[in-house]
Motif scaffolding. Structure first.
Motif, PDB file in Angstrom:
ATOM      1  N   PHE A 166       0.843  -1.266  -0.071  1.00 35.17           N
ATOM      2  CA  PHE A 166      -0.009  -0.141  -0.085  1.00 35.17           C
ATOM      3  C   PHE A 166       0.841   1.355   0.204  1.00 35.17           C
ATOM      4  N   PRO A 167       1.628   1.546  -1.074  1.00 39.56           N
ATOM      5  CA  PRO A 167       2.497   2.716  -1.181  1.00 39.56           C
ATOM      6  C   PRO A 167       1.863   4.054  -1.076  1.00 39.56           C
ATOM      7  N   ASN A 168       0.776   4.160  -1.014  1.00 40.11           N
ATOM      8  CA  ASN A 168      -0.021   5.380  -0.698  1.00 40.11           C
ATOM      9  C   ASN A 168      -0.736   5.682   0.539  1.00 40.11           C
ATOM     10  N   ALA A 169      -0.650   4.692   1.309  1.00 40.37           N
ATOM     11  CA  ALA A 169      -1.069   4.881   2.619  1.00 40.37           C
ATOM     12  C   ALA A 169      -0.433   5.801   3.637  1.00 40.37           C
ATOM     13  N   PRO A 170      -1.055   6.488   4.243  1.00 47.85           N
ATOM     14  CA  PRO A 170      -2.484   6.296   4.821  1.00 47.85           C
ATOM     15  C   PRO A 170      -3.161   7.250   4.154  1.00 47.85           C
ATOM     16  N   ASP A 171      -2.857   8.016   3.137  1.00 49.74           N
ATOM     17  CA  ASP A 171      -3.625   9.062   2.253  1.00 49.74           C
ATOM     18  C   ASP A 171      -4.786   8.172   1.468  1.00 49.74           C
ATOM     19  N   PHE A 172      -4.325   6.998   1.025  1.00 51.58           N
ATOM     20  CA  PHE A 172      -5.315   6.060   0.431  1.00 51.58           C
ATOM     21  C   PHE A 172      -5.204   4.593   0.929  1.00 51.58           C
ATOM     22  N   ARG A 173      -6.236   4.301   1.257  1.00 55.48           N
ATOM     23  CA  ARG A 173      -6.443   2.592   1.577  1.00 55.48           C
ATOM     24  C   ARG A 173      -7.799   2.285   0.794  1.00 55.48           C
ATOM     25  N   ALA A 174      -7.397   1.099   0.204  1.00 56.40           N
ATOM     26  CA  ALA A 174      -8.720   0.410  -0.655  1.00 56.40           C
ATOM     27  C   ALA A 174      -9.744   0.069   0.215  1.00 56.40           C
ATOM     28  N   VAL A 175      -9.436  -0.260   1.709  1.00 49.27           N
ATOM     29  CA  VAL A 175     -10.327  -0.795   2.610  1.00 49.27           C
ATOM     30  C   VAL A 175     -11.048   0.351   2.858  1.00 49.27           C
ATOM     31  N   GLY A 176     -10.613   1.506   3.035  1.00 49.09           N
ATOM     32  CA  GLY A 176     -11.402   2.716   3.094  1.00 49.09           C
ATOM     33  C   GLY A 176     -12.376   3.070   2.264  1.00 49.09           C
ATOM     34  N   LEU A 177     -11.903   2.790   0.891  1.00 49.41           N
ATOM     35  CA  LEU A 177     -13.151   2.954   0.137  1.00 49.41           C
ATOM     36  C   LEU A 177     -14.430   2.156   0.206  1.00 49.41           C
ATOM     37  N   LEU A 178     -14.037   0.776   0.681  1.00 49.00           N
ATOM     38  CA  LEU A 178     -15.373   0.094   0.749  1.00 49.00           C
ATOM     39  C   LEU A 178     -16.166   0.595   1.887  1.00 49.00           C
ATOM     40  N   ALA A 179     -15.542   1.349   2.861  1.00 49.29           N
ATOM     41  CA  ALA A 179     -16.498   1.963   4.188  1.00 49.29           C
ATOM     42  C   ALA A 179     -16.950   3.078   3.994  1.00 49.29           C
ATOM     43  N   ALA A 180     -16.641   3.803   2.684  1.00 44.74           N
ATOM     44  CA  ALA A 180     -17.340   4.979   2.253  1.00 44.74           C
ATOM     45  C   ALA A 180     -19.041   4.710   2.231  1.00 44.74           C
ATOM     46  N   PRO A 181     -19.718   5.613   2.889  1.00 46.28           N
ATOM     47  CA  PRO A 181     -21.191   5.600   2.746  1.00 46.28           C
ATOM     48  C   PRO A 181     -21.738   5.546   1.235  1.00 46.28           C
ATOM     49  N   GLU A 182     -21.148   6.462   0.531  1.00 43.99           N
ATOM     50  CA  GLU A 182     -21.343   6.625  -0.778  1.00 43.99           C
ATOM     51  C   GLU A 182     -21.152   5.324  -1.719  1.00 43.99           C
ATOM     52  N   LEU A 262     -15.971   7.253  -8.218  1.00 44.18           N
ATOM     53  CA  LEU A 262     -14.858   6.306  -7.384  1.00 44.18           C
ATOM     54  C   LEU A 262     -13.483   7.396  -7.129  1.00 44.18           C
ATOM     55  N   LEU A 263     -13.397   8.503  -8.049  1.00 46.18           N
ATOM     56  CA  LEU A 263     -12.347   9.250  -7.728  1.00 46.18           C
ATOM     57  C   LEU A 263     -12.736  10.129  -6.491  1.00 46.18           C
ATOM     58  N   GLU A 264     -13.994  10.687  -6.768  1.00 44.11           N
ATOM     59  CA  GLU A 264     -14.397  11.681  -5.733  1.00 44.11           C
ATOM     60  C   GLU A 264     -14.559  10.862  -4.226  1.00 44.11           C
ATOM     61  N   MET A 265     -14.730   9.547  -4.143  1.00 40.98           N
ATOM     62  CA  MET A 265     -14.615   8.759  -2.982  1.00 40.98           C
ATOM     63  C   MET A 265     -13.266   8.749  -2.450  1.00 40.98           C
ATOM     64  N   ILE A 266     -12.330   8.609  -3.489  1.00 42.50           N
ATOM     65  CA  ILE A 266     -10.695   8.280  -3.099  1.00 42.50           C
ATOM     66  C   ILE A 266     -10.192   9.689  -2.614  1.00 42.50           C
ATOM     67  N   ARG A 267     -10.592  10.963  -3.208  1.00 39.32           N
ATOM     68  CA  ARG A 267     -10.279  12.200  -2.842  1.00 39.32           C
ATOM     69  C   ARG A 267     -10.818  12.437  -1.540  1.00 39.32           C
ATOM     70  N   ASN A 268     -11.977  11.874  -1.135  1.00 34.38           N
ATOM     71  CA  ASN A 268     -12.627  12.398   0.334  1.00 34.38           C
ATOM     72  C   ASN A 268     -11.907  11.502   1.245  1.00 34.38           C
ATOM     73  N   GLN A 269     -10.864  10.475   0.886  1.00 34.92           N
ATOM     74  CA  GLN A 269     -10.050   9.923   1.982  1.00 34.92           C
ATOM     75  C   GLN A 269      -8.850  10.591   2.327  1.00 34.92           C
ATOM     76  N   VAL A 270      -8.395  11.793   1.544  1.00 35.46           N
ATOM     77  CA  VAL A 270      -7.172  12.433   1.921  1.00 35.46           C
ATOM     78  C   VAL A 270      -7.466  13.623   2.828  1.00 35.46           C
ATOM     79  N   PRO A 271      -6.999  13.599   3.729  1.00 37.93           N
ATOM     80  CA  PRO A 271      -7.279  14.610   4.950  1.00 37.93           C
ATOM     81  C   PRO A 271      -6.735  15.934   4.431  1.00 37.93           C
ATOM     82  N   ALA A 272      -7.850  16.969   5.031  1.00 40.29           N
ATOM     83  CA  ALA A 272      -7.580  18.230   4.439  1.00 40.29           C
ATOM     84  C   ALA A 272      -6.318  18.777   4.568  1.00 40.29           C
ATOM     85  N   GLY A 273      -5.708  19.512   3.688  1.00 33.59           N
ATOM     86  CA  GLY A 273      -4.303  20.252   3.827  1.00 33.59           C
ATOM     87  C   GLY A 273      -3.402  19.440   3.399  1.00 33.59           C
TER      88      GLY A 273
END
Length: 274
Positions: A166-182, A262-273
C-alpha cells in the motif's frame, strides 16, 4: 494452424496463455508443492510449470525478445525494446485452496506501450485478448470465435484489491473506499483476489476495479490494463492521472460516471491540507 513466422504478437500472446492455462487446469486439485517467497508470499509447482509452458511458447516464436517472468525474473537486455511480461498464475492463494478464481497473463511491451496482451481463465476456457487496438473474447480453444469486449457499469459490482503493498497509505487505503457510505449507495464490493477481475471490467462483468501499487511493467496488471484501454474503459491512476504517473495505483471503470464517482470517494479519503 498459423505459421509461427506469420503469427502476430497478439496471436502469440493468446497461444502462450492457453499453454499456461492448460497446465494450471491439469494440476488443479493436486495440492501442488509450495515454494516460499519474500514477504510471506509463495509460489506453487503449478506457477512454475505454467511459467515454463508460457516461456517455451514465447521463446520458440520470438527468441530475440526479452522476458520478465514472475517466477524466473528478467532475461534479455535491460533496455530491450520488446519485453514480454508473464504472470503464469495470478491468484496463487486462491488456487492453492482450490478456488477457481485465477488468471494467466501475458503482455508485450514494445517501446513505451503494451501492443499485445492476453489473459486466460483456465477453468472457463475464455481468453481475453488485445492487439493494442481491439479487445476481444475468445471461447472454445484455438478454433473458437472472437467477440468484442463491451464494458458496462450495469452490474454495479466493483472489485477492490486489498492485497499489499500500500504505497499510498495512509492517504489512500482500498479498505477505506469500501467503508465510504457513498460506496454502498452506488456500488456492491467484490474481492476476487486475481487480476481476472480487471479483464471482467473490459467484458462488462464488473463496473470497475481499484487497486493501489506501482504498476509499470507489472506482470500482474499489464495485460488487464491493455485490455481495458482497448475496450474503451476509463483507465487512470488513483488520483485521475494517466496510468503509471503520479501516485500510481489504478482505477479502471466501464464509463466516465462510474470513474468520477470512485475518484471523488478516493479524494475524500485524503485529509484536508494534504
Amino acid at each position: 494452424m498459423v505459421s509461427m513466422n506469420m503469427e502476430t504478437d497478439a496471436q502469440l500472446a493468446v497461444r502462450a496463455v492457453q499453454a499456461g492455462a492448460a497446465v494450471v487446469r491439469n494440476m488443479y486439485g493436486t495440492s501442488p508443492e509450495r515454494f516460499a517467497k519474500s514477504g510471506g508470499d509463495f509460489a506453487t509447482a503449478a506457477d512454475l510449470a505454467a511459467e515454463r509452458a508460457v516461456l517455451d511458447v514465447l521463446r520458440t516464436a520470438r527468441p530475440d525478445d526479452a522476458v520478465t517472468g514472475e517466477e524466473s525474473g528478467r532475461t534479455g537486455a535491460d533496455g530491450a525494446e520488446r519485453r514480454w511480461l508473464v504472470d503464469p498464475l495470478c491468484g496463487t492463494l486462491n488456487y492453492a485452496v482450490n478456488t477457481m478464481l485465477v488468471a494467466v497473463n501475458v503482455a508485450l511491451r514494445d517501446g513505451s506501450g503494451i501492443t499485445a496482451a492476453a489473459s486466460a481463465d483456465p477453468f472457463s476456457g475464455e481468453v481475453f485478448w488485445t492487439d493494442g487496438e481491439r479487445a476481444r473474447l475468445r471461447r472454445g480453444g484455438t478454433g473458437g470465435a472472437d467477440e468484442a469486449l463491451v464494458p458496462s457499469s450495469g452490474s454495479r459490482l466493483v472489485d477492490v484489491n486489498l492485497d499489499p503493498p500500500f504505497p499510498n497509505a495512509p492517504d489512500f487505503r482500498a479498505v477505506g473506499l469500501l467503508a465510504a457510505p457513498e460506496f454502498a449507495e452506488h456500488f456492491r464490493p467484490r474481492v476476487v483476489s486475481s487480476t481476472l477481475a480487471v479483464a471482467w471490467v473490459a467484458a462488462g462483468r464488473r463496473a470497475a476495479y481499484v487497486t493501489d501499487g506501482r504498476l509499470r511493467d507489472s506482470v500482474h496488471f499489464a495485460a488487464g490494463i491493455a485490455l481495458c484501454e482497448a475496450a474503451g474503459c476509463v483507465v487512470t491512476g488513483i488520483h485521475g492521472g494517466p496510468p503509471h504517473t503520479g501516485a500510481g495505483g489504478l482505477v479502471v471503470a466501464a464509463d466516465r460516471e462510474t470513474h468520477d464517482l470512485l475518484l471523488e470517494m478516493i479524494r475524500n479519503q485524503v485529509p484536508a491540507g494534504r
